[in-house]
Design a protein around this motif. Sequence first.
Motif, short mmCIF file in Angstrom:
data_model
loop_
_atom_site.label_atom_id
_atom_site.label_comp_id
_atom_site.label_asym_id
_atom_site.label_seq_id
_atom_site.Cartn_x
_atom_site.Cartn_y
_atom_site.Cartn_z
N PRO A 231 43.20 -0.53 59.59
CA PRO A 231 42.73 0.11 58.35
C PRO A 231 41.32 0.68 58.46
O PRO A 231 41.00 1.67 57.79
CB PRO A 231 42.79 -1.02 57.32
CG PRO A 231 43.79 -1.99 57.87
CD PRO A 231 43.62 -1.92 59.36
N SER A 232 40.47 0.07 59.28
CA SER A 232 39.09 0.55 59.39
C SER A 232 39.00 1.92 60.05
O SER A 232 37.95 2.57 59.99
CB SER A 232 38.22 -0.45 60.16
OG SER A 232 38.61 -0.51 61.53
N ALA A 233 40.09 2.38 60.66
CA ALA A 233 40.10 3.69 61.31
C ALA A 233 40.35 4.83 60.33
O ALA A 233 40.27 6.00 60.71
CB ALA A 233 41.16 3.73 62.41
N LEU A 234 40.64 4.50 59.09
CA LEU A 234 40.96 5.53 58.10
C LEU A 234 39.82 5.66 57.10
O LEU A 234 39.48 4.71 56.39
CB LEU A 234 42.26 5.17 57.37
CG LEU A 234 42.88 6.24 56.48
CD1 LEU A 234 43.25 7.48 57.29
CD2 LEU A 234 44.11 5.69 55.76
N ALA A 235 39.24 6.86 57.03
CA ALA A 235 38.11 7.10 56.12
C ALA A 235 38.55 7.73 54.80
O ALA A 235 37.81 7.65 53.81
CB ALA A 235 37.09 8.01 56.80
N GLY A 236 39.71 8.33 54.77
CA GLY A 236 40.18 8.95 53.54
C GLY A 236 41.56 9.53 53.70
O GLY A 236 42.02 9.78 54.82
N ILE A 237 42.25 9.74 52.55
CA ILE A 237 43.58 10.32 52.59
C ILE A 237 43.85 10.99 51.25
O ILE A 237 43.38 10.53 50.19
CB ILE A 237 44.66 9.25 52.89
CG1 ILE A 237 46.04 9.89 53.09
CG2 ILE A 237 44.69 8.17 51.83
CD1 ILE A 237 47.08 8.91 53.63
N GLY A 238 44.56 12.11 51.28
CA GLY A 238 44.90 12.82 50.05
C GLY A 238 46.16 13.63 50.25
O GLY A 238 46.55 13.95 51.37
N ALA A 239 46.83 13.97 49.13
CA ALA A 239 48.06 14.76 49.22
C ALA A 239 48.44 15.25 47.83
O ALA A 239 47.96 14.76 46.81
CB ALA A 239 49.20 13.93 49.82
N ARG A 240 49.36 16.22 47.83
CA ARG A 240 49.96 16.73 46.60
C ARG A 240 51.41 16.27 46.53
O ARG A 240 52.15 16.32 47.51
CB ARG A 240 49.91 18.26 46.56
CG ARG A 240 50.70 18.87 45.41
CD ARG A 240 50.53 20.37 45.30
NE ARG A 240 49.17 20.70 44.86
CZ ARG A 240 48.82 21.90 44.41
NH1 ARG A 240 49.71 22.89 44.37
NH2 ARG A 240 47.58 22.12 44.02
N PHE A 241 51.82 15.81 45.34
CA PHE A 241 53.21 15.40 45.12
C PHE A 241 54.02 16.63 44.70
O PHE A 241 53.74 17.24 43.67
CB PHE A 241 53.28 14.32 44.05
CG PHE A 241 52.36 13.15 44.31
CD1 PHE A 241 52.56 12.32 45.41
CD2 PHE A 241 51.27 12.89 43.49
CE1 PHE A 241 51.71 11.26 45.67
CE2 PHE A 241 50.41 11.83 43.74
CZ PHE A 241 50.63 11.01 44.83
N SER A 242 55.01 16.99 45.50
CA SER A 242 55.72 18.24 45.26
C SER A 242 57.17 18.08 44.81
O SER A 242 57.75 19.04 44.29
CB SER A 242 55.68 19.11 46.53
OG SER A 242 56.13 18.39 47.66
N ALA A 243 57.76 16.91 45.00
CA ALA A 243 59.14 16.68 44.54
C ALA A 243 59.37 15.18 44.50
O ALA A 243 58.73 14.42 45.24
CB ALA A 243 60.14 17.35 45.48
N PRO A 244 60.30 14.72 43.64
CA PRO A 244 60.51 13.28 43.52
C PRO A 244 61.25 12.69 44.72
O PRO A 244 62.01 13.38 45.41
CB PRO A 244 61.36 13.15 42.24
CG PRO A 244 62.03 14.47 42.09
CD PRO A 244 61.08 15.48 42.64
N VAL A 245 60.99 11.42 44.94
CA VAL A 245 61.69 10.62 45.94
C VAL A 245 62.58 9.63 45.20
O VAL A 245 62.15 9.05 44.19
CB VAL A 245 60.71 9.88 46.87
CG1 VAL A 245 61.44 8.93 47.81
CG2 VAL A 245 59.87 10.88 47.65
#
Length: 284
Positions: A231-245
């Motif tokens: 987990p310490s290797a990840l500084a940030g994450i983002g995304a757009r939700f485009s369709a339901p799962v």
Amino acid sequence: MPINYPAVMSLREENRAFAWDERDTMLYALGVGMGSDPMDEAELRFVYERGLRVVPTFATVAAWGAGISAEQIGLDRRRTLHGEEHTRFHRPMPPSASIVADSRVVSVIDKGADKGAVVERQTTLFDAVDREPIATITRTAFARGDGGFGGPAVESALAPMRPSRAPDIMVELSTRPDLALLYRLSGDRNPLHADPGVARAAGFERPILHGLCTYGLACRAVLRAFCDYDPSALAGIGARFSAPVVPGDTIRFDLWRDGDDVFFEGRVEARDSVVMKNGHAKLS
């Protein structure tokens, strides 16, 4: 009630207290599919208390309920969609903690009476003892019925562009048919994700998976592909939700790496549906 701009820009919620323990972090990890193979020792570290690691996107539920509400801003919640999520990690999420959360409105963009509004809200989690930041969550809502209030129409900054080549790696993650019922125990009790009648009334054949659960699955894919589950290797994450799962779907994440930048896209091949776009993670 229409959005009262610029008054909404002064809305604040500060020093709201929250706490979690190892049970909460393990429950969240199970809710995003960690440990689905109990013999996978890399994922076992997120669901077993010996040397427990925390899925970074636990930050999105650690202070569930914090933030400026849709009603405070003047949004029609029935026509408001969770469009994007971006999380910056100032330090790894601890397995247990007491925190305070500060929240504010970042921006409210008027796309016009026929197009709605785009609202960005931000919550920062601080350690309750040393007041150092742990994570900052920026949540974007698409309010389809709330445009035309006379606010600024400035477009949001363009998302970073992924490389045009074929993906560097693909990660397939299956979801359990009951995953939404498990994930909702981490905070989001919206009946859309549990009650078949509510789902049908909203136009779905069955309850759908939480967008933030899909977000957690994307985090799993990045951790597996490029972080060796650290987990310490990840500084940030983002995304757009485009369709339901739909719970039970298998999501294929296509991932590209360019230096410290990771780009990704999520697709359910069985329905030829892109469920997550503009995915971008930053490696530390």
